[in-house]
Design an enzyme around this catalytic site. Structure first.
Site, mmCIF file in Angstrom:
data_model
loop_
_atom_site.group_PDB
_atom_site.id
_atom_site.type_symbol
_atom_site.label_atom_id
_atom_site.label_comp_id
_atom_site.label_asym_id
_atom_site.label_seq_id
_atom_site.Cartn_x
_atom_site.Cartn_y
_atom_site.Cartn_z
ATOM 1 N N ALA A 74 89.457 9.964 32.604
ATOM 2 C CA ALA A 74 88.650 10.138 31.605
ATOM 3 C C ALA A 74 88.474 9.216 30.382
ATOM 4 O O ALA A 74 89.523 9.112 29.404
ATOM 5 C CB ALA A 74 89.303 11.737 31.014
ATOM 6 N N THR A 117 91.395 -1.683 34.605
ATOM 7 C CA THR A 117 90.139 -2.254 34.686
ATOM 8 C C THR A 117 90.272 -3.738 34.867
ATOM 9 O O THR A 117 91.207 -4.311 34.103
ATOM 10 C CB THR A 117 89.055 -1.812 33.508
ATOM 11 N N TYR A 141 86.691 -2.336 25.293
ATOM 12 C CA TYR A 141 86.794 -1.612 26.173
ATOM 13 C C TYR A 141 88.186 -2.047 26.959
ATOM 14 O O TYR A 141 89.055 -1.347 27.221
ATOM 15 C CB TYR A 141 85.671 -1.511 27.250
ATOM 16 N N LYS A 145 92.056 -0.253 27.241
ATOM 17 C CA LYS A 145 92.723 0.050 28.720
ATOM 18 C C LYS A 145 93.998 -0.687 28.572
ATOM 19 O O LYS A 145 95.129 -0.254 29.127
ATOM 20 C CB LYS A 145 91.837 -0.373 29.669
ATOM 21 N N PHE A 169 87.738 -3.226 39.952
ATOM 22 C CA PHE A 169 86.701 -4.301 39.725
ATOM 23 C C PHE A 169 85.465 -3.491 39.814
ATOM 24 O O PHE A 169 85.398 -2.697 38.962
ATOM 25 C CB PHE A 169 86.821 -5.617 40.731
ATOM 26 N N ARG A 221 80.474 -10.779 41.038
ATOM 27 C CA ARG A 221 81.298 -9.673 40.951
ATOM 28 C C ARG A 221 81.995 -9.229 42.050
ATOM 29 O O ARG A 221 81.290 -9.534 43.493
ATOM 30 C CB ARG A 221 80.559 -8.648 40.166
HETATM 31 N N1 UFG Z 1 73.595 -6.880 35.951
HETATM 32 C C1 UFG Z 1 72.334 -7.296 35.591
HETATM 33 N N2 UFG Z 1 71.200 -6.477 35.538
HETATM 34 C C2 UFG Z 1 71.345 -5.013 35.271
HETATM 35 C C3 UFG Z 1 72.739 -4.842 35.165
HETATM 36 C C4 UFG Z 1 73.787 -5.425 35.572
HETATM 37 O O1 UFG Z 1 72.076 -8.390 35.996
HETATM 38 O O2 UFG Z 1 70.502 -4.327 34.898
HETATM 39 C C5 UFG Z 1 74.621 -7.676 36.172
HETATM 40 C C6 UFG Z 1 75.705 -7.958 35.149
HETATM 41 O O3 UFG Z 1 75.262 -8.889 34.308
HETATM 42 C C7 UFG Z 1 76.965 -8.049 35.973
HETATM 43 C C8 UFG Z 1 76.786 -7.569 37.233
HETATM 44 O O4 UFG Z 1 75.335 -7.243 37.200
HETATM 45 O O5 UFG Z 1 76.959 -9.620 36.466
HETATM 46 C C9 UFG Z 1 77.550 -6.045 37.190
HETATM 47 O O6 UFG Z 1 77.226 -5.394 36.028
HETATM 48 P P1 UFG Z 1 77.728 -3.971 35.718
HETATM 49 O O7 UFG Z 1 77.317 -3.457 34.391
HETATM 50 O O8 UFG Z 1 77.419 -3.118 36.918
HETATM 51 O O9 UFG Z 1 79.173 -4.114 35.749
HETATM 52 P P2 UFG Z 1 80.319 -4.806 34.880
HETATM 53 O O10 UFG Z 1 80.919 -6.103 35.724
HETATM 54 O O11 UFG Z 1 79.638 -5.426 33.616
HETATM 55 O O12 UFG Z 1 81.509 -3.674 34.531
HETATM 56 C C10 UFG Z 1 82.099 -3.016 35.548
HETATM 57 C C11 UFG Z 1 82.563 -1.751 35.003
HETATM 58 C C12 UFG Z 1 83.424 -2.194 33.806
HETATM 59 C C13 UFG Z 1 84.724 -3.071 34.214
HETATM 60 C C14 UFG Z 1 84.186 -4.254 35.044
HETATM 61 C C15 UFG Z 1 85.192 -4.999 35.702
HETATM 62 O O13 UFG Z 1 81.573 -1.030 34.526
HETATM 63 O O14 UFG Z 1 83.955 -0.896 33.329
HETATM 64 O O15 UFG Z 1 83.078 -3.855 36.140
HETATM 65 O O16 UFG Z 1 84.887 -5.995 36.553
HETATM 66 F F1 UFG Z 1 85.400 -3.470 33.361
#
Ligand code: UFG
Length: 329
Positions: A74, A117, A141, A145, A169, A221
Site C-alpha cells: 500500500a 524498489t 518516492y 521507500k 524493477f 529497464r
Molecule cells: N516511458 C516512455 N513512454 C511512456 C511511459 C514510459 O518512453 O509513455 C519509458 C520511461 O521513460 C522509462 C520506461 O518507459 O524508460 C519505463 O517507465 P515506467 O514509467 O513504466 O517505469 P519506471 O521505470 O519509471 O518506474 C518503475 C516503477 C517505479 C520503480 C521503477 C524502478 O513505476 O515505481 O520502475 O525501476 F521505482
C-alpha cells in the site's frame, strides 16, 4: 491464520492475493481504494476498506483476524508525482509504515514482506545492480521507500519484527486467465500505455528520449512478470516462517530492454502495428536500470517463469482484450 495483504486491491497486491489463495492460504485484504479497485480483490479474500494510517481501524482488523504475517503493497509509486508532491509520499508511504509497525508490534505480528524498489538505488554505480550497492535515491518516492526499509531494520532490532524488502524493477503483465490486470488512473507505465496505443485508445506511444547512453539511445529497464514477482513474495513469506534473518532482494530478470525494443515486442505480442514517436526526455529517468537477482534465486529459490518480454506483454494484452475499459466493465 491469515496473511494480511495491504494494498491488495492494487495491481500487484491483487495478483498477490491470487497467488496466496492458489497456495491454499487464508487472505485478509486492507486497502483504502484510493488507487485500488474493489473488483480486483478475489471474493475468497476478506476485505476491509481501511487506510493504514488510521491506527484505530487498522488495529481493529488485527483484533478481528488471526494475522500471521503482512505483505505490504500500500504505497504511492509515481516518480514524477513524488517530485511535485513529496510530502504526500512521506505521509502515505513513510508515515503509514510507522502506524503499521506499531500495530504489528502491539499485536505480536512479527513478519513483513515489503514492496521496495529499484528507485532506492538512485543512479546506479554499476549494472547490474546488487543489493549491496549504495542506496542514494534521486526522488522522494525512492527516498520514502528507503526510509521504510530503514524503519523496518530498527523495528527488527528493537522489537524483533523480521522483514524482507523486495526491490522491484519494472513490473508488467497480468495473471494468465486475464481476470485481473493493470488499471491505473492516470496511467504512467510503459506497457499499459503501449497497449492503449495498440487498442486504439491513443494514437501513438511517445518514447521519452532517444539520446540516452544505451546501444539504441532509448533508456533500458528490467521487466519482470507480476506473477513471477508475487511468487517471490510467497517464497519470502516462507523464508521468514523458517526463521531466517531479515534481508533485501532485487527482483528483476537481469535482462534489459530499451523502450524501442519494448514497442517492437508489443507489436509482436499483439499483432498490431503500434505507432511510436520520439518525444523529449522525462525528468528523473536513469539511462539503465537492470537488476542482479542472483540472491533471490539462490537464497529464496526464486525461478521466474517468464524470460521473454513479448510473453509478458501477451498476458497484459489478454487482460486488455478481456477488459477494454479496465475495472469499469
Ligand atoms: N516511458 C516512455 N513512454 C511512456 C511511459 C514510459 O518512453 O509513455 C519509458 C520511461 O521513460 C522509462 C520506461 O518507459 O524508460 C519505463 O517507465 P515506467 O514509467 O513504466 O517505469 P519506471 O521505470 O519509471 O518506474 C518503475 C516503477 C517505479 C520503480 C521503477 C524502478 O513505476 O515505481 O520502475 O525501476 F521505482
Amino acid at each position: 491464520m491469515s496473511v494480511l495483504v495491504l494494498g491488495g486491491a492494487g495491481y500487484i497486491g491483487s495478483h498477490m492475493v491470487k497467488q496466496l489463495l492458489a497456495d491454499g492460504q487464508e487472505v485478509v485484504v486492507v486497502d483504502n481504494l484510493v488507487k485500488g479497485h474493489r473488483a480486483a480483490v478475489d471474493s475468497r479474500a476478506k476485505f476491509y476498506e481501511v487506510d493504514l494510517r488510521d491506527k484505530a481501524a487498522l488495529s481493529a482488523v488485527f483484533e478481528q483476524e488471526q494475522i500471521e504475517a503482512v505483505v505490504h503493497f500500500a504505497a504511492f509509486s509515481i516518480v514524477p508525482e513524488s517530485v511535485a508532491e513529496p510530502l504526500k509520499y512521506f505521509d502515505n508511504n513513510t508515515a503509514g509504515m510507522v502506524t503499521l509497525l506499531e500495530v504489528m508490534n502491539e499485536h505480536d505480528v512479527k513478519q513483513i514482506v515489503f514492496s521496495s524498489t529499484a528507485a532506492t538505488y538512485g543512479n546506479p554505480v554499476h549494472i547490474p545492480i546488487k543489493e549491496t550497492d549504495p542506496q542514494n535515491p534521486i526522488n522522494p518516492y525512492g527516498e520514502s521507500k528507503l526510509m521504510m526499509e530503514k524503519m523496518m531494520a530498527w523495528a527488527d532490532q528493537a522489537y524483533g519484527i523480521k522483514w524482507v524488502a523486495l526491490r522491484y524493477f519494472n513490473v508488467a503483465g497480468a495473471i494468465e486467465d486475464g481476470s485481473i490486470g493493470e488499471d491505473h488512473e492516470p496511467e504512467t507505465h510503459l506497457v499499459p500505455i503501449i497497449l492503449q496505443a495498440a487498442a486504439g485508445k491513443r494514437p501513438y506511444i511517445e518514447m521519452f528520449g532517444d539520446d540516452y547512453q544505451t546501444p539504441d539511445g532509448f533508456n533500458v529497464r528490467d521487466y519482470v512478470h507480476v506473477m513471477d514477482l508475487t511468487a517471490a513474495h510467497l517464497l519470502a513469506l516462507n523464508y521468514l516462517k523458517e526463521g531466517h534473518d531479515s534481508a533485501a532482494f532485487n527482483l528483476g530478470s537481469a535482462t534489459g530492454f530499451s523502450v524501442k525494443e519494448m514497442v517492437a515486442a508489443a507489436r509482436e505480442a499483439t499483432g498490431v502495428d503500434i505507432q511510436a514517436k520520439v518525444g523529449p526526455r522525462r525528468a528523473g529517468d536513469p539511462d539503465i536500470l537492470v537488476a542482479d537477482s542472483t540472491a533471490a534465486r539462490e537464497v529464496l529459490g526464486w525461478q521466474p517463469q517468464f524470460d521473454n518480454v513479448a510473453d509478458i506483454i501477451k498476458t497484459a494484452w489478454h487482460w486488455v482484450e478481456m477488459h477494454p475499459n479496465g475495472y469499469e466493465d
